[in-house]
Motif scaffolding. Structure first.
Motif, PDB file in Angstrom:
ATOM      1  N   ASP A 197       7.374 -44.166  56.232  1.00  0.00           N
ATOM      2  CA  ASP A 197       6.085 -43.708  55.695  1.00  0.00           C
ATOM      3  C   ASP A 197       5.585 -44.624  54.579  1.00  0.00           C
ATOM      4  N   TYR A 198       5.786 -45.929  54.755  1.00  0.00           N
ATOM      5  CA  TYR A 198       5.365 -46.899  53.739  1.00  0.00           C
ATOM      6  C   TYR A 198       3.843 -47.058  53.795  1.00  0.00           C
ATOM      7  N   LYS A 231     -12.649 -47.946  54.572  1.00  0.00           N
ATOM      8  CA  LYS A 231     -12.121 -48.169  53.220  1.00  0.00           C
ATOM      9  C   LYS A 231     -11.422 -46.950  52.640  1.00  0.00           C
ATOM     10  N   ASP A 232     -11.803 -45.762  53.100  1.00  0.00           N
ATOM     11  CA  ASP A 232     -11.200 -44.543  52.563  1.00  0.00           C
ATOM     12  C   ASP A 232      -9.923 -44.144  53.293  1.00  0.00           C
ATOM     13  N   GLY A 233      -9.629 -44.806  54.394  1.00  0.00           N
ATOM     14  CA  GLY A 233      -8.451 -44.462  55.174  1.00  0.00           C
ATOM     15  C   GLY A 233      -7.163 -44.949  54.533  1.00  0.00           C
ATOM     16  N   VAL A 234      -6.089 -44.285  54.896  1.00  0.00           N
ATOM     17  CA  VAL A 234      -4.761 -44.648  54.408  1.00  0.00           C
ATOM     18  C   VAL A 234      -3.802 -44.580  55.591  1.00  0.00           C
ATOM     19  N   GLY A 235      -2.943 -45.580  55.681  1.00  0.00           N
ATOM     20  CA  GLY A 235      -1.964 -45.599  56.757  1.00  0.00           C
ATOM     21  C   GLY A 235      -0.551 -45.508  56.227  1.00  0.00           C
ATOM     22  N   LYS A 236       0.350 -45.133  57.116  1.00  0.00           N
ATOM     23  CA  LYS A 236       1.782 -45.097  56.807  1.00  0.00           C
ATOM     24  C   LYS A 236       2.504 -45.736  57.977  1.00  0.00           C
ATOM     25  N   ILE A 237       3.411 -46.651  57.670  1.00  0.00           N
ATOM     26  CA  ILE A 237       4.180 -47.336  58.695  1.00  0.00           C
ATOM     27  C   ILE A 237       5.650 -46.958  58.558  1.00  0.00           C
ATOM     28  N   SER A 238       6.277 -46.706  59.704  1.00  0.00           N
ATOM     29  CA  SER A 238       7.698 -46.386  59.734  1.00  0.00           C
ATOM     30  C   SER A 238       8.359 -47.214  60.830  1.00  0.00           C
ATOM     31  N   ALA A 294       8.257 -49.251  66.004  1.00  0.00           N
ATOM     32  CA  ALA A 294       7.623 -48.884  64.742  1.00  0.00           C
ATOM     33  C   ALA A 294       6.504 -47.909  65.062  1.00  0.00           C
ATOM     34  N   SER A 295       6.169 -47.088  64.106  1.00  0.00           N
ATOM     35  CA  SER A 295       5.065 -46.145  64.310  1.00  0.00           C
ATOM     36  C   SER A 295       4.119 -46.214  63.126  1.00  0.00           C
TER      37      SER A 295
END
Length: 89
Positions: free
Chosen positions: A30-31, A15-22, A6-7
Motif C-alpha cells: 500500500d505504498y 491531480k486529486d487522485g491517490v494510488g497505492k502500490i503493493s 504487483a497490484s
C-alpha cells in the motif's frame, strides 16, 4: 523464472487522485503515489519513473555481476538511475 505480481489501487480523479502500490513479495505494501509525488514536492510517495529507475538499476547490477571472471572480481556494485523532469518554459 519465478513469476511475480504487483497490484495498484487508484482512488480519485487526476491531480486529486491517490494510488497505492503493493507487490506480491511484500516489499511494497500500500505504498502511496500520485500526482503530487510525481510532479510536485510531496516526497512521501513514489512515482512510476522512480519505480522504473529502481527496476532498471537492479537489473543492470545483477546482470553486470554475472560478468565476473577470475581476473575481474567485484566486491560490490552501486548503480543509480535518475529520472529527469522537463519544466514548462
Amino acid at each position: 523464472m519465478t513469476e511475480k505480481a504487483a497490484s495498484i489501487l487508484w482512488d480519485g480523479a487526476g491531480k486529486d487522485g491517490v494510488g497505492k502500490i503493493s507487490t506480491q513479495s511484500g516489499a511494497l505494501m500500500d505504498y502511496p503515489y500520485g500526482f503530487a509525488s510525481r510532479f510536485g514536492d510531496n516526497r512521501r510517495g513514489t512515482n512510476p519513473e522512480e519505480l522504473l529507475g529502481a527496476a532498471h538499476a537492479a537489473c543492470f547490477t545483477m546482470a553486470f555481476s554475472f560478468a565476473q571472471t577470475p581476473d575481474l572480481s567485484l566486491l560490490g556494485l552501486n548503480a543509480c538511475a535518475e529520472s529527469i523532469g522537463l519544466e514548462n518554459s
